[in-house]
Design a protein around this motif. Structure first.
Motif, PDB file in Angstrom:
ATOM      1  N   LYS A  53       0.834  -1.207   0.000  1.00 55.11           N
ATOM      2  CA  LYS A  53       0.000   0.000   0.000  1.00 55.11           C
ATOM      3  C   LYS A  53       0.866   1.253   0.000  1.00 55.11           C
ATOM      4  O   LYS A  53       0.558   2.223  -0.694  1.00 55.11           O
ATOM      5  N   LYS A  54       1.957   1.217   0.767  1.00 57.13           N
ATOM      6  CA  LYS A  54       2.850   2.379   0.820  1.00 57.13           C
ATOM      7  C   LYS A  54       3.496   2.626  -0.541  1.00 57.13           C
ATOM      8  O   LYS A  54       3.646   3.768  -0.957  1.00 57.13           O
ATOM      9  N   PHE A  55       3.871   1.540  -1.212  1.00 59.20           N
ATOM     10  CA  PHE A  55       4.475   1.676  -2.541  1.00 59.20           C
ATOM     11  C   PHE A  55       3.481   2.311  -3.506  1.00 59.20           C
ATOM     12  O   PHE A  55       3.828   3.241  -4.245  1.00 59.20           O
ATOM     13  N   LEU A  56       2.252   1.825  -3.522  1.00 58.92           N
ATOM     14  CA  LEU A  56       1.236   2.370  -4.427  1.00 58.92           C
ATOM     15  C   LEU A  56       0.925   3.826  -4.102  1.00 58.92           C
ATOM     16  O   LEU A  56       0.753   4.645  -5.005  1.00 58.92           O
ATOM     17  N   LEU A  57       0.890   4.150  -2.816  1.00 59.84           N
ATOM     18  CA  LEU A  57       0.661   5.539  -2.409  1.00 59.84           C
ATOM     19  C   LEU A  57       1.805   6.421  -2.890  1.00 59.84           C
ATOM     20  O   LEU A  57       1.582   7.500  -3.445  1.00 59.84           O
ATOM     21  N   GLY A  58       3.046   5.954  -2.721  1.00 58.44           N
ATOM     22  CA  GLY A  58       4.211   6.715  -3.167  1.00 58.44           C
ATOM     23  C   GLY A  58       4.227   6.887  -4.677  1.00 58.44           C
ATOM     24  O   GLY A  58       4.527   7.968  -5.192  1.00 58.44           O
ATOM     25  N   ALA A  59       3.893   5.824  -5.409  1.00 52.38           N
ATOM     26  CA  ALA A  59       3.853   5.906  -6.867  1.00 52.38           C
ATOM     27  C   ALA A  59       2.772   6.882  -7.318  1.00 52.38           C
ATOM     28  O   ALA A  59       2.990   7.696  -8.219  1.00 52.38           O
ATOM     29  N   GLY A  60       1.618   6.825  -6.683  1.00 51.33           N
ATOM     30  CA  GLY A  60       0.530   7.749  -7.029  1.00 51.33           C
ATOM     31  C   GLY A  60       0.907   9.189  -6.730  1.00 51.33           C
ATOM     32  O   GLY A  60       0.666  10.092  -7.537  1.00 51.33           O
ATOM     33  N   LEU A  61       1.522   9.415  -5.587  1.00 49.12           N
ATOM     34  CA  LEU A  61       1.943  10.758  -5.208  1.00 49.12           C
ATOM     35  C   LEU A  61       3.002  11.278  -6.178  1.00 49.12           C
ATOM     36  O   LEU A  61       2.945  12.431  -6.622  1.00 49.12           O
TER      37      LEU A  61
END
Length: 58
Positions: free
Chosen positions: A2-10
Motif C-alpha cells: 500500500k505504501k508503494f502504491l501511495l508513493g507511486a501515485g503521489l
C-alpha cells in the motif's frame, strides 16, 4: 504494498503538476553533468579500476 502504491501515485501527481518543461530542465541538467569532461574522466578511471579488480571478460 500500500505504501508503494501511495508513493507511486503521489509521485505521478507531483510529476504531472511539474509538467513537461520541468522534466526537460531536469533532463538537460543531467546531460550537462554526465557529458562534463571531468565526470567522463572519473567514469573511465572507475571502469579501469573495476576491470583490474574483477578481471576483463567475466
Amino acid at each position: 504494498m500500500k505504501k508503494f502504491l501511495l508513493g507511486a501515485g503521489l509521485g505521478y501527481v507531483l510529476g504531472t503538476k511539474a509538467g513537461r518543461a520541468r522534466y526537460d530542465q531536469l533532463v538537460q541538467a543531467y546531460r550537462r553533468v554526465v557529458d562534463h569532461p571531468m565526470v567522463q574522466g572519473a567514469a573511465g578511471v572507475a571502469r579501469a579500476k573495476l576491470s583490474e579488480r574483477f578481471g576483463r571478460g567475466r
